[in-house]
Design a protein around this motif. Structure first.
Motif, mmCIF file in Angstrom:
data_model
loop_
_atom_site.group_PDB
_atom_site.id
_atom_site.type_symbol
_atom_site.label_atom_id
_atom_site.label_comp_id
_atom_site.label_asym_id
_atom_site.label_seq_id
_atom_site.Cartn_x
_atom_site.Cartn_y
_atom_site.Cartn_z
ATOM 1 N N LEU A 1 -42.914 -9.884 22.963
ATOM 2 C CA LEU A 1 -43.216 -8.450 22.950
ATOM 3 C C LEU A 1 -41.954 -7.626 22.789
ATOM 4 C CD1 LEU A 1 -45.306 -6.208 23.239
ATOM 5 C CD2 LEU A 1 -45.028 -6.369 25.726
ATOM 6 N N ASP A 2 -40.911 -8.041 23.485
ATOM 7 C CA ASP A 2 -39.644 -7.307 23.362
ATOM 8 C C ASP A 2 -39.111 -7.397 21.932
ATOM 9 O OD1 ASP A 2 -39.781 -6.632 26.008
ATOM 10 O OD2 ASP A 2 -38.501 -8.282 26.705
ATOM 11 N N ASP A 3 -39.223 -8.607 21.319
ATOM 12 C CA ASP A 3 -38.753 -8.750 19.928
ATOM 13 C C ASP A 3 -39.556 -7.862 18.986
ATOM 14 O OD1 ASP A 3 -36.884 -10.558 20.794
ATOM 15 O OD2 ASP A 3 -38.118 -12.323 20.357
ATOM 16 N N LYS A 4 -40.869 -7.835 19.185
ATOM 17 C CA LYS A 4 -41.706 -6.998 18.325
ATOM 18 C C LYS A 4 -41.377 -5.530 18.524
ATOM 19 C CE LYS A 4 -45.645 -10.104 17.795
ATOM 20 N NZ LYS A 4 -47.093 -10.291 18.024
ATOM 21 N N GLN A 5 -41.181 -5.154 19.775
ATOM 22 C CA GLN A 5 -40.830 -3.754 20.034
ATOM 23 C C GLN A 5 -39.504 -3.409 19.363
ATOM 24 O OE1 GLN A 5 -40.909 -3.355 24.282
ATOM 25 N NE2 GLN A 5 -43.132 -2.990 24.360
ATOM 26 N N ARG A 6 -38.540 -4.304 19.422
ATOM 27 C CA ARG A 6 -37.256 -4.049 18.764
ATOM 28 C C ARG A 6 -37.451 -3.955 17.244
ATOM 29 N NH1 ARG A 6 -35.591 -8.262 22.319
ATOM 30 N NH2 ARG A 6 -34.476 -7.424 24.153
ATOM 31 N N THR A 7 -38.304 -4.888 16.731
ATOM 32 C CA THR A 7 -38.544 -4.862 15.277
ATOM 33 C C THR A 7 -39.196 -3.553 14.851
ATOM 34 O OG1 THR A 7 -38.793 -7.265 15.287
ATOM 35 C CG2 THR A 7 -39.668 -6.073 13.382
ATOM 36 N N ILE A 8 -40.203 -3.139 15.639
ATOM 37 C CA ILE A 8 -40.899 -1.884 15.316
ATOM 38 C C ILE A 8 -39.938 -0.705 15.416
ATOM 39 C CG2 ILE A 8 -42.675 -0.295 16.108
ATOM 40 C CD1 ILE A 8 -44.306 -2.775 16.920
ATOM 41 N N ILE A 9 -39.097 -0.714 16.440
ATOM 42 C CA ILE A 9 -38.140 0.382 16.592
ATOM 43 C C ILE A 9 -37.165 0.401 15.420
ATOM 44 C CG2 ILE A 9 -36.213 1.184 18.015
ATOM 45 C CD1 ILE A 9 -37.820 0.159 20.461
ATOM 46 N N MET A 10 -36.692 -0.773 15.045
ATOM 47 C CA MET A 10 -35.784 -0.834 13.903
ATOM 48 C C MET A 10 -36.461 -0.336 12.633
ATOM 49 S SD MET A 10 -32.845 -1.739 14.962
ATOM 50 C CE MET A 10 -32.086 -2.106 13.388
ATOM 51 N N GLN A 11 -37.750 -0.776 12.475
ATOM 52 C CA GLN A 11 -38.467 -0.307 11.291
ATOM 53 C C GLN A 11 -38.608 1.205 11.313
ATOM 54 O OE1 GLN A 11 -42.138 -2.461 11.269
ATOM 55 N NE2 GLN A 11 -41.223 -4.373 10.471
ATOM 56 N N TRP A 12 -38.932 1.763 12.479
ATOM 57 C CA TRP A 12 -39.052 3.221 12.563
ATOM 58 C C TRP A 12 -37.706 3.895 12.290
ATOM 59 C CZ3 TRP A 12 -43.097 6.181 12.309
ATOM 60 C CH2 TRP A 12 -44.355 5.675 12.681
ATOM 61 N N PHE A 13 -36.647 3.302 12.786
ATOM 62 C CA PHE A 13 -35.332 3.862 12.479
ATOM 63 C C PHE A 13 -35.033 3.822 10.980
ATOM 64 C CE2 PHE A 13 -33.939 3.276 17.001
ATOM 65 C CZ PHE A 13 -33.592 4.590 17.213
#
Length: 229
Positions: free
Chosen positions: A185-197
């Motif tokens: 979940l943490d990896d996905k959240q980081r991925t999603i945040i990076m994508q949003w960035f």
């Protein structure tokens, strides 16, 4: 008429009146007293009492209350007899056969003989032994039941321990899965945040470029329109 030298006196003895003189009265009174004592001594015991012959060898019995009477047989040692009367050192008894004889009082006892008491004691010992055996059997049965219950309890406790260990192992596995899921979940959240960035940065960059190009594009167009007019 009273003899010479004797005074006549009315004396009442046991409701009988005697006309005697004082000098002749005392010897007759002594004779009467001795007779009464002899009669009272010769009177036996009429009530039958249980007695037991001594535990020694068979005892000789006689036809009368004294050593000068002839021997008429014996009674068994320890035998129970009925005491009919007593006379000096002898007692008249009736044995188990119904025979009436005389026996020395020293050979009689009010307590049951050993030959009578030994079988009773043996019966008591037998009864107590049976009771002890019953107690032992009952105790052994109860002990076996308690051991069986303890064994069953040990089995239940062992099963509960195994179940508890199984649950602990399942809990450890579940915790590991939860930890792994949290990491994912943490990896996905980081991925999603990076994508949003990245999306945000792209939009921002495009907006900046558009903002820089639009001023240059719009004036040139106005100038061109003016020249054509």
């Amino acid at each position: 008429m009273p003899p010479a030298g004797c005074r006549q006196t009315d004396v009442t003895v046991s409701h009988f009146t005697f006309n005697e003189n004082n000098d002749c009265l005392m010897p007759k009174l002594r004779l009467i007293g001795l007779t009464l004592v002899a009669l009272s001594a010769s009177v036996g015991i009429h009530a039958e009492e249980k007695r037991y012959v001594s535990d020694e060898l068979n005892t000789w019995v006689r036809s009368g209350p004294g050593d000068n009477y002839r021997l008429v047989g014996t009674v068994n040692a320890g035998e129970e007899v009925s005491l009919l009367q007593q006379n000096n050192d002898y007692g008249q008894v009736r044995d188990s056969t119904g025979r009436t004889v005389w026996i020395p009082l020293k050979e009689l006892s009010a307590e049951p003989s050993l030959r009578t008491r030994v079988p009773e004691l043996e019966n008591q010992v037998k009864t107590l032994t049976e009771k002890l055996n019953n107690i032992d059997n009952t105790w052994n049965q109860r002990t076996a039941e308690m051991q069986q219950k303890v064994a069953q309890s040990d089995g239940v406790i062992s099963g509960l321990k195994d179940e508890n260990q199984k649950l602990k192992n399942e809990l450890i596995v579940a915790q590991k899965k939860v930890n792994a899921a949290n990491l994912q979940l943490d990896d996905k959240q980081r991925t999603i945040i990076m994508q949003w960035f990245m999306y945000g940065g792209g939009v921002l960059g495009a907006g900046l470029i558009l903002g820089l190009l639009l001023p240059h594009m719009i004036p040139s167009r106005k100038r061109k329109d003016r020249w054509m007019s």
